[in-house]
Scaffold this motif. Sequence first.
Motif, PDB file in Angstrom:
ATOM      1  N   GLY A  11      47.565  13.474  40.759  1.00  0.00           N
ATOM      2  CA  GLY A  11      48.982  13.803  40.818  1.00  0.00           C
ATOM      3  C   GLY A  11      49.704  13.172  41.981  1.00  0.00           C
ATOM      4  N   ASP A  12      48.960  12.744  43.007  1.00  0.00           N
ATOM      5  CA  ASP A  12      49.607  12.076  44.141  1.00  0.00           C
ATOM      6  C   ASP A  12      50.167  10.710  43.748  1.00  0.00           C
ATOM      7  OD1 ASP A  12      49.139  14.149  45.893  1.00  0.00           O
ATOM      8  OD2 ASP A  12      47.341  13.250  46.786  1.00  0.00           O
ATOM      9  N   PHE A  13      49.440   9.998  42.892  1.00  0.00           N
ATOM     10  CA  PHE A  13      49.915   8.702  42.412  1.00  0.00           C
ATOM     11  C   PHE A  13      50.708   8.880  41.135  1.00  0.00           C
ATOM     12  CE2 PHE A  13      46.533   7.025  45.117  1.00  0.00           C
ATOM     13  CZ  PHE A  13      47.139   5.890  45.637  1.00  0.00           C
ATOM     14  N   ALA A  14      51.735   8.058  40.977  1.00  0.00           N
ATOM     15  CA  ALA A  14      52.459   7.992  39.710  1.00  0.00           C
ATOM     16  C   ALA A  14      51.590   7.277  38.681  1.00  0.00           C
ATOM     17  CB  ALA A  14      53.776   7.241  39.904  1.00  0.00           C
ATOM     18  N   PRO A  15      51.867   7.446  37.402  1.00  0.00           N
ATOM     19  CA  PRO A  15      51.125   6.687  36.391  1.00  0.00           C
ATOM     20  C   PRO A  15      51.318   5.182  36.512  1.00  0.00           C
ATOM     21  CG  PRO A  15      52.255   8.564  35.393  1.00  0.00           C
ATOM     22  CD  PRO A  15      52.768   8.444  36.794  1.00  0.00           C
ATOM     23  N   ASP A  16      52.461   4.752  37.062  1.00  0.00           N
ATOM     24  CA  ASP A  16      52.784   3.330  37.208  1.00  0.00           C
ATOM     25  C   ASP A  16      52.594   2.902  38.661  1.00  0.00           C
ATOM     26  OD1 ASP A  16      53.487   3.269  34.541  1.00  0.00           O
ATOM     27  OD2 ASP A  16      55.626   3.542  34.932  1.00  0.00           O
ATOM     28  N   ILE A  17      51.780   1.861  38.871  1.00  0.00           N
ATOM     29  CA  ILE A  17      51.441   1.446  40.231  1.00  0.00           C
ATOM     30  C   ILE A  17      51.617  -0.063  40.379  1.00  0.00           C
ATOM     31  CG2 ILE A  17      49.637   1.356  41.992  1.00  0.00           C
ATOM     32  CD1 ILE A  17      48.360   3.792  40.660  1.00  0.00           C
ATOM     33  N   LEU A  18      52.410  -0.477  41.374  1.00  0.00           N
ATOM     34  CA  LEU A  18      52.478  -1.869  41.796  1.00  0.00           C
ATOM     35  C   LEU A  18      51.357  -2.113  42.790  1.00  0.00           C
ATOM     36  CD1 LEU A  18      56.326  -2.265  42.439  1.00  0.00           C
ATOM     37  CD2 LEU A  18      55.058  -3.031  40.433  1.00  0.00           C
ATOM     38  N   MET A  19      50.674  -3.254  42.684  1.00  0.00           N
ATOM     39  CA  MET A  19      49.499  -3.487  43.526  1.00  0.00           C
ATOM     40  C   MET A  19      49.525  -4.882  44.148  1.00  0.00           C
ATOM     41  SD  MET A  19      45.470  -2.797  42.673  1.00  0.00           S
ATOM     42  CE  MET A  19      45.553  -1.054  43.117  1.00  0.00           C
ATOM     43  N   PRO A  20      50.129  -5.025  45.326  1.00  0.00           N
ATOM     44  CA  PRO A  20      49.985  -6.267  46.088  1.00  0.00           C
ATOM     45  C   PRO A  20      48.620  -6.287  46.770  1.00  0.00           C
ATOM     46  CG  PRO A  20      51.245  -4.695  47.348  1.00  0.00           C
ATOM     47  CD  PRO A  20      50.945  -4.032  46.031  1.00  0.00           C
ATOM     48  N   GLY A  21      48.217  -7.446  47.252  1.00  0.00           N
ATOM     49  CA  GLY A  21      46.953  -7.510  47.967  1.00  0.00           C
ATOM     50  C   GLY A  21      47.053  -6.996  49.391  1.00  0.00           C
ATOM     51  N   ASP A  22      48.140  -7.326  50.062  1.00  0.00           N
ATOM     52  CA  ASP A  22      48.331  -7.077  51.489  1.00  0.00           C
ATOM     53  C   ASP A  22      48.864  -5.665  51.744  1.00  0.00           C
ATOM     54  OD1 ASP A  22      49.019  -7.117  54.165  1.00  0.00           O
ATOM     55  OD2 ASP A  22      50.186  -8.963  54.061  1.00  0.00           O
ATOM     56  N   PRO A  23      48.187  -4.866  52.570  1.00  0.00           N
ATOM     57  CA  PRO A  23      48.713  -3.531  52.896  1.00  0.00           C
ATOM     58  C   PRO A  23      50.112  -3.557  53.493  1.00  0.00           C
ATOM     59  CG  PRO A  23      46.438  -3.728  53.602  1.00  0.00           C
ATOM     60  CD  PRO A  23      46.868  -5.101  53.176  1.00  0.00           C
ATOM     61  N   ARG A  24      50.419  -4.565  54.290  1.00  0.00           N
ATOM     62  CA  ARG A  24      51.762  -4.652  54.873  1.00  0.00           C
ATOM     63  C   ARG A  24      52.819  -4.911  53.805  1.00  0.00           C
ATOM     64  NH1 ARG A  24      50.991  -8.965  59.585  1.00  0.00           N
ATOM     65  NH2 ARG A  24      49.944  -9.982  57.843  1.00  0.00           N
ATOM     66  N   ARG A  25      52.424  -5.653  52.767  1.00  0.00           N
ATOM     67  CA  ARG A  25      53.359  -5.887  51.674  1.00  0.00           C
ATOM     68  C   ARG A  25      53.571  -4.597  50.877  1.00  0.00           C
ATOM     69  NH1 ARG A  25      52.204 -11.388  49.282  1.00  0.00           N
ATOM     70  NH2 ARG A  25      53.057 -11.903  51.324  1.00  0.00           N
TER      71      ARG A  25
END
Length: 239
Positions: A11-25
């Motif tokens: 429940g913490d994450f939404a069903p839709d997730i954007l995933m860049p490689g860089d944590p800063r991004r």
Amino acid sequence: MATPHIAAELGDFAPDILMPGDPRRAKRIAEDVLTDARLITDVRGILGYTGTFESRRVSVMASGMGQPSITIYATELFQFLGAKRIIRIGTAGGLSPKVAIGDVVVGTSAHTDSAMTAARIPGVHYSHAPSFALASAAVAAASAASSDGSKVHAGPLFSSDHFYLSRPELMAGLTAYGTLGVEMEAAALYAVAAEFDAEALAIVTVTDLIATGEGMSSDDRESKFLTAVSLGLAAFKNS
């Protein structure tokens, strides 16, 4: 339940997730694009946030670099933490003469020479494909996505496990067969999504050209990825 690599609960994450490689991004997307984003996880410095975009819950989380890394995070998100759709927002080296620095590629398939795929279905050359719904929605949104003259292309990517290894004959062969760019994660993400009956897509910005060695400045790398982000959000909304 928290997983070995993600300190979050269902429940913490939404069903839709954007995933860049860089944590800063991931942090920049959360702060500049999402509304009311809150930090969910920071295990091993891999940052994950959930906020809203146009009243829709959206999460963003880094994947790290390479197919093993994105496989770990995508598996835990799909299997344990309620993710339904993951869109990789990344970078790629341009292979095809059709693409220029700053262009965006929607990965409609992903070749790979990684042994990770060979281990999934022994004896089969597995075809890595994204969600058709996500890919078609991203392409449909492309005409309004860029205001800086860059183009959006749809076509195959090559997911490599090697960043520095020079393989000119391999790259020439891939280019001859219409491959648009080389990166390091899409094929693994597509395979994980298929394993868990989920959806995935890779949208990558071309930051350098393999044939010429021409590259994008570090400042441009940080700003040009917003076109890919906008396409990913449109794909979530319209698919």
